[in-house]
Design a protein around this motif. Sequence first.
Motif, PDB file in Angstrom:
ATOM      1  N   MET A   1     -21.456 -88.744  12.849  1.00  0.00           N
ATOM      2  CA  MET A   1     -22.413 -89.444  12.039  1.00  0.00           C
ATOM      3  C   MET A   1     -21.703 -90.320  11.002  1.00  0.00           C
ATOM      4  SD  MET A   1     -25.265 -88.518  13.346  1.00  0.00           S
ATOM      5  CE  MET A   1     -26.449 -89.043  12.164  1.00  0.00           C
ATOM      6  N   ASN A   2     -20.656 -89.781  10.394  1.00  0.00           N
ATOM      7  CA  ASN A   2     -19.914 -90.580   9.411  1.00  0.00           C
ATOM      8  C   ASN A   2     -19.331 -91.830  10.058  1.00  0.00           C
ATOM      9  OD1 ASN A   2     -20.454 -88.828   7.319  1.00  0.00           O
ATOM     10  ND2 ASN A   2     -18.570 -87.680   7.580  1.00  0.00           N
ATOM     11  N   ASN A   3     -18.850 -91.691  11.280  1.00  0.00           N
ATOM     12  CA  ASN A   3     -18.303 -92.856  11.977  1.00  0.00           C
ATOM     13  C   ASN A   3     -19.392 -93.886  12.247  1.00  0.00           C
ATOM     14  OD1 ASN A   3     -15.661 -91.983  12.049  1.00  0.00           O
ATOM     15  ND2 ASN A   3     -15.935 -90.899  13.974  1.00  0.00           N
ATOM     16  N   TRP A   4     -20.560 -93.429  12.641  1.00  0.00           N
ATOM     17  CA  TRP A   4     -21.650 -94.351  12.967  1.00  0.00           C
ATOM     18  C   TRP A   4     -22.115 -95.123  11.738  1.00  0.00           C
ATOM     19  CZ3 TRP A   4     -23.623 -95.960  17.509  1.00  0.00           C
ATOM     20  CH2 TRP A   4     -24.817 -96.678  17.475  1.00  0.00           C
TER      21      TRP A   4
ATOM     22  N   VAL B   1     -27.610 -90.405  21.448  1.00  0.00           N
ATOM     23  CA  VAL B   1     -26.982 -91.693  21.727  1.00  0.00           C
ATOM     24  C   VAL B   1     -28.051 -92.722  22.085  1.00  0.00           C
ATOM     25  CG1 VAL B   1     -25.543 -92.921  23.413  1.00  0.00           C
ATOM     26  CG2 VAL B   1     -24.715 -90.821  22.351  1.00  0.00           C
ATOM     27  N   GLU B   2     -28.997 -92.332  22.930  1.00  0.00           N
ATOM     28  CA  GLU B   2     -30.073 -93.253  23.300  1.00  0.00           C
ATOM     29  C   GLU B   2     -30.880 -93.668  22.069  1.00  0.00           C
ATOM     30  OE1 GLU B   2     -33.989 -93.547  26.214  1.00  0.00           O
ATOM     31  OE2 GLU B   2     -32.813 -91.696  26.185  1.00  0.00           O
ATOM     32  N   TRP B   3     -31.225 -92.711  21.228  1.00  0.00           N
ATOM     33  CA  TRP B   3     -32.024 -93.002  20.039  1.00  0.00           C
ATOM     34  C   TRP B   3     -31.277 -93.927  19.082  1.00  0.00           C
ATOM     35  CZ3 TRP B   3     -31.698 -92.407  14.780  1.00  0.00           C
ATOM     36  CH2 TRP B   3     -32.878 -92.587  14.058  1.00  0.00           C
ATOM     37  N   PHE B   4     -30.023 -93.597  18.778  1.00  0.00           N
ATOM     38  CA  PHE B   4     -29.237 -94.422  17.857  1.00  0.00           C
ATOM     39  C   PHE B   4     -29.052 -95.836  18.400  1.00  0.00           C
ATOM     40  CE2 PHE B   4     -28.015 -90.484  15.719  1.00  0.00           C
ATOM     41  CZ  PHE B   4     -28.018 -90.894  14.400  1.00  0.00           C
ATOM     42  N   ALA B   5     -28.784 -95.952  19.692  1.00  0.00           N
ATOM     43  CA  ALA B   5     -28.602 -97.278  20.281  1.00  0.00           C
ATOM     44  C   ALA B   5     -29.883 -98.102  20.118  1.00  0.00           C
ATOM     45  CB  ALA B   5     -28.222 -97.166  21.748  1.00  0.00           C
ATOM     46  N   HIS B   6     -31.003 -97.494  20.417  1.00  0.00           N
ATOM     47  CA  HIS B   6     -32.278 -98.201  20.286  1.00  0.00           C
ATOM     48  C   HIS B   6     -32.574 -98.549  18.825  1.00  0.00           C
ATOM     49  CE1 HIS B   6     -36.391 -99.386  21.112  1.00  0.00           C
ATOM     50  NE2 HIS B   6     -36.776 -98.588  20.134  1.00  0.00           N
ATOM     51  N   LYS B   7     -32.407 -97.580  17.955  1.00  0.00           N
ATOM     52  CA  LYS B   7     -32.717 -97.761  16.531  1.00  0.00           C
ATOM     53  C   LYS B   7     -31.891 -98.879  15.890  1.00  0.00           C
ATOM     54  CE  LYS B   7     -34.046 -96.367  12.321  1.00  0.00           C
ATOM     55  NZ  LYS B   7     -35.364 -96.588  11.806  1.00  0.00           N
ATOM     56  N   TYR B   8     -30.624 -98.992  16.297  1.00  0.00           N
ATOM     57  CA  TYR B   8     -29.727 -99.943  15.655  1.00  0.00           C
ATOM     58  C   TYR B   8     -29.371-101.146  16.528  1.00  0.00           C
ATOM     59  CZ  TYR B   8     -29.568 -96.506  12.025  1.00  0.00           C
ATOM     60  OH  TYR B   8     -29.949 -95.643  11.021  1.00  0.00           O
ATOM     61  N   GLY B   9     -30.153-101.358  17.588  1.00  0.00           N
ATOM     62  CA  GLY B   9     -29.997-102.571  18.387  1.00  0.00           C
ATOM     63  C   GLY B   9     -28.735-102.661  19.214  1.00  0.00           C
TER      64      GLY B   9
ATOM     65  N   ALA C   1     -20.661 -95.184   8.474  1.00  0.00           N
ATOM     66  CA  ALA C   1     -19.744 -95.668   7.439  1.00  0.00           C
ATOM     67  C   ALA C   1     -18.387 -96.096   7.977  1.00  0.00           C
ATOM     68  CB  ALA C   1     -19.568 -94.586   6.364  1.00  0.00           C
ATOM     69  N   TYR C   2     -17.615 -95.131   8.419  1.00  0.00           N
ATOM     70  CA  TYR C   2     -16.211 -95.412   8.714  1.00  0.00           C
ATOM     71  C   TYR C   2     -15.995 -96.459   9.796  1.00  0.00           C
ATOM     72  CZ  TYR C   2     -15.702 -91.016   6.151  1.00  0.00           C
ATOM     73  OH  TYR C   2     -15.783 -90.028   5.225  1.00  0.00           O
ATOM     74  N   HIS C   3     -16.804 -96.431  10.852  1.00  0.00           N
ATOM     75  CA  HIS C   3     -16.608 -97.355  11.978  1.00  0.00           C
ATOM     76  C   HIS C   3     -17.924 -97.999  12.410  1.00  0.00           C
ATOM     77  CE1 HIS C   3     -12.502 -95.985  12.268  1.00  0.00           C
ATOM     78  NE2 HIS C   3     -12.934 -94.743  12.313  1.00  0.00           N
ATOM     79  N   ALA C   4     -18.770 -98.318  11.467  1.00  0.00           N
ATOM     80  CA  ALA C   4     -20.059 -98.933  11.790  1.00  0.00           C
ATOM     81  C   ALA C   4     -19.888-100.244  12.548  1.00  0.00           C
ATOM     82  CB  ALA C   4     -20.875 -99.153  10.520  1.00  0.00           C
ATOM     83  N   ASP C   5     -18.764-100.899  12.374  1.00  0.00           N
ATOM     84  CA  ASP C   5     -18.499-102.156  13.080  1.00  0.00           C
ATOM     85  C   ASP C   5     -18.051-101.927  14.527  1.00  0.00           C
ATOM     86  OD1 ASP C   5     -16.131-100.981  12.132  1.00  0.00           O
ATOM     87  OD2 ASP C   5     -15.086-102.909  12.146  1.00  0.00           O
ATOM     88  N   GLN C   6     -17.874-100.666  14.910  1.00  0.00           N
ATOM     89  CA  GLN C   6     -17.408-100.332  16.257  1.00  0.00           C
ATOM     90  C   GLN C   6     -18.397 -99.440  16.990  1.00  0.00           C
ATOM     91  OE1 GLN C   6     -13.442 -98.731  15.977  1.00  0.00           O
ATOM     92  NE2 GLN C   6     -12.866-100.221  14.432  1.00  0.00           N
ATOM     93  N   ARG C   7     -19.665 -99.564  16.696  1.00  0.00           N
ATOM     94  CA  ARG C   7     -20.673 -98.680  17.284  1.00  0.00           C
ATOM     95  C   ARG C   7     -20.670 -98.656  18.804  1.00  0.00           C
ATOM     96  NH1 ARG C   7     -25.504 -99.650  12.872  1.00  0.00           N
ATOM     97  NH2 ARG C   7     -24.670 -98.160  11.366  1.00  0.00           N
ATOM     98  N   PRO C   8     -20.585 -99.795  19.485  1.00  0.00           N
ATOM     99  CA  PRO C   8     -20.563 -99.717  20.953  1.00  0.00           C
ATOM    100  C   PRO C   8     -19.413 -98.850  21.482  1.00  0.00           C
ATOM    101  CG  PRO C   8     -21.004-101.951  20.263  1.00  0.00           C
ATOM    102  CD  PRO C   8     -20.619-101.176  19.018  1.00  0.00           C
TER     103      PRO C   8
END
Length: 71
Positions: free
Chosen positions: A1-4, A41-49, A6-13
Motif C-alpha cells: 500500500m505504501n508503494n502504491w 489489484v483489479e479494484w486499484f487499477a480501476h479506481k486509479y485509471g 507514496a513511495y512508487h506512485a509513479d510506477q503503479r503499472p
Amino acid sequence: MNNWYAYHADQRPALIADPLPDYDMTNLYAHRWAVFCATSVEWFAHKYGEACPFWAFDEKYTLAEPWFFHP
C-alpha cells in the motif's frame, strides 16, 4: 500500500504487472488471500485509471462461496 500511494506512485503499472507467486490452491486460507489480492489489484487499477493486468482475471482467482474476513 505504501508503494502504491507514496513511495512508487509513479510506477503503479509495474507494481501490479507480475502475477502472484504460485501457491497451494488446496489450502483454503492461501487461496482466499490470493483471491483477495487479485481482486484488490483489479479494484486499484480501476479506481486509479490503470490498466488491469490480465493475470488478475484468471479464473483460478475465484471462490465457490463468498468469504468475509470478519463475520
